[in-house]
Write an enzyme that holds these catalytic residues in place. Structure first.
Site, PDB file in Angstrom:
ATOM      1  CE1 TYR A  43      25.865 -19.569  17.547  1.00  0.00           C
ATOM      2  CE2 TYR A  43      26.885 -21.143  19.048  1.00  0.00           C
ATOM      3  CZ  TYR A  43      26.081 -20.030  18.827  1.00  0.00           C
ATOM      4  OH  TYR A  43      25.521 -19.379  19.893  1.00  0.00           O
ATOM      5  CB  SER A  44      31.071 -21.390  11.205  1.00  0.00           C
ATOM      6  OG  SER A  44      31.873 -21.084  12.320  1.00  0.00           O
ATOM      7  CD  GLU A  45      33.731 -24.930  11.333  1.00  0.00           C
ATOM      8  OE1 GLU A  45      34.007 -25.201  10.148  1.00  0.00           O
ATOM      9  OE2 GLU A  45      33.826 -23.792  11.821  1.00  0.00           O
ATOM     10  CB  THR A  46      28.966 -27.802  16.965  1.00  0.00           C
ATOM     11  OG1 THR A  46      28.055 -26.705  16.796  1.00  0.00           O
ATOM     12  CG2 THR A  46      28.785 -28.383  18.357  1.00  0.00           C
ATOM     13  CG  HIS A  73      35.850 -20.988  15.556  1.00  0.00           C
ATOM     14  ND1 HIS A  73      35.594 -21.604  14.353  1.00  0.00           N
ATOM     15  CD2 HIS A  73      34.653 -20.918  16.204  1.00  0.00           C
ATOM     16  CE1 HIS A  73      34.301 -21.882  14.271  1.00  0.00           C
ATOM     17  NE2 HIS A  73      33.712 -21.495  15.367  1.00  0.00           N
TER      18      HIS A  73
END
Length: 279
Positions: A43-46, A73
């Protein structure tokens, strides 16, 4: 075994919004281990939370390629996940960009919404050279920009180049040089390029290329939305306590809805949204 939760933020359906990983207790994880988890998840961030006191947490964010100072997000996703565990109320998050308080509330369906207060915002006009290199990588001629909204570099925990598309069609047609834009952004220290089209003075459509994080495009970007709101205020287009609606992810098939609110006598921005588990 690390418990990695998966949430879609800024949406009411798992097939919309921006997916984020969430680890509610990462105190035993090293930075290398957190990066490996984020890279495997893709994912784009965790978001990785480190509990420090009652309703207080240090939080770190990792893209598949690197640590990020602040991510909107993933903050919304982590806060909704916390709400399910500890209930509504305020939580205090310590990010690399500074303190970020979040108000968690229940909604009409019994789920949770979250409203973060961003780091302080700022905005400056982008130089001709900065803009030209970005447009070359995007494949946009200069007249595809809306002259009513000058290019800026805006900040709300991270720096974002802000460019206004002259039409909704221009915004929808995004096919850029990933490597060229990624290199330029890395050289400039930008996290995303915030491309937008104004439907009205308070309703906007946006897209966010994110090549420095190894992601072609973010379907919802809370940090960029906060920076963009600060940009509009710098231009004198917003009054205090103005509410903005930002539609993002539509052209990706992952529609997202972000709500941003200015604060009286404060450069910070409130960013609100929902999040739902991804099964």
């Amino acid at each position: 075994m690390t418990d990695v939760m998966r949430y879609a933020a800024f949406t009411t359906t798992p097939t919309g919004g921006n997916p984020a990983g969430v680890v509610l207790d990462a105190r035993e994880l090293s930075d290398a281990e957190m990066l490996a988890i984020a890279a495997e998840l893709g994912y784009s961030e965790t978001a990785f939370l480190h509990p420090t006191d009652e309703r207080q947490y240090r939080i770190q964010y990792f893209s598949p390629l690197a640590e990020v100072a602040f991510c909107g997000h993933a903050t919304i996703a982590a806060s909704v996940a916390l709400g399910a565990q500890i209930g509504p109320g305020t939580v205090d998050l310590a990010t690399q960009a500074g303190p970020v308080p979040v108000e968690i509330a229940t909604d009409s369906t019994g789920g949770f919404t979250a409203t973060l207060t961003s780091p302080p915002t700022s905005s400056r006009q982008a130089s001709e050279q900065e803009v030209r290199a970005a447009l070359d990588a995007l494949g946009w001629p200069a007249d595809d920009l809306d002259p009513e909204y000058p290019p800026h570099v805006a900040y709300a925990g991270n720096h974002h180049l802000v460019l206004a598309a002259a039409s909704r069609r221009r915004l929808a047609d995004l096919d850029y040089d990933f490597d060229a834009l990624g290199k330029h952004m890395t050289d400039m220290g930008w996290t995303t390029v915030h491309l937008f089209w104004p439907e009205s003075p308070t309703v906007f459509h946006a897209r966010n290329p994110f090549p420095p994080g190894g992601v072609v495009e973010d379907p919802a970007t809370g940090a960029a939305a906060a920076a963009f709101t600060g940009y509009l205020r710098t231009l004198g287009r917003l009054k205090d306590d103005t509410i903005l609606t930002i539609h993002q992810g539509v052209d990706m098939g992952r529609p997202s809805l972000l709500t941003c609110t200015t604060i009286s006598d404060d450069s910070r921005v409130k960013v609100s949204g929902t999040a739902v588990p991804i099964q």
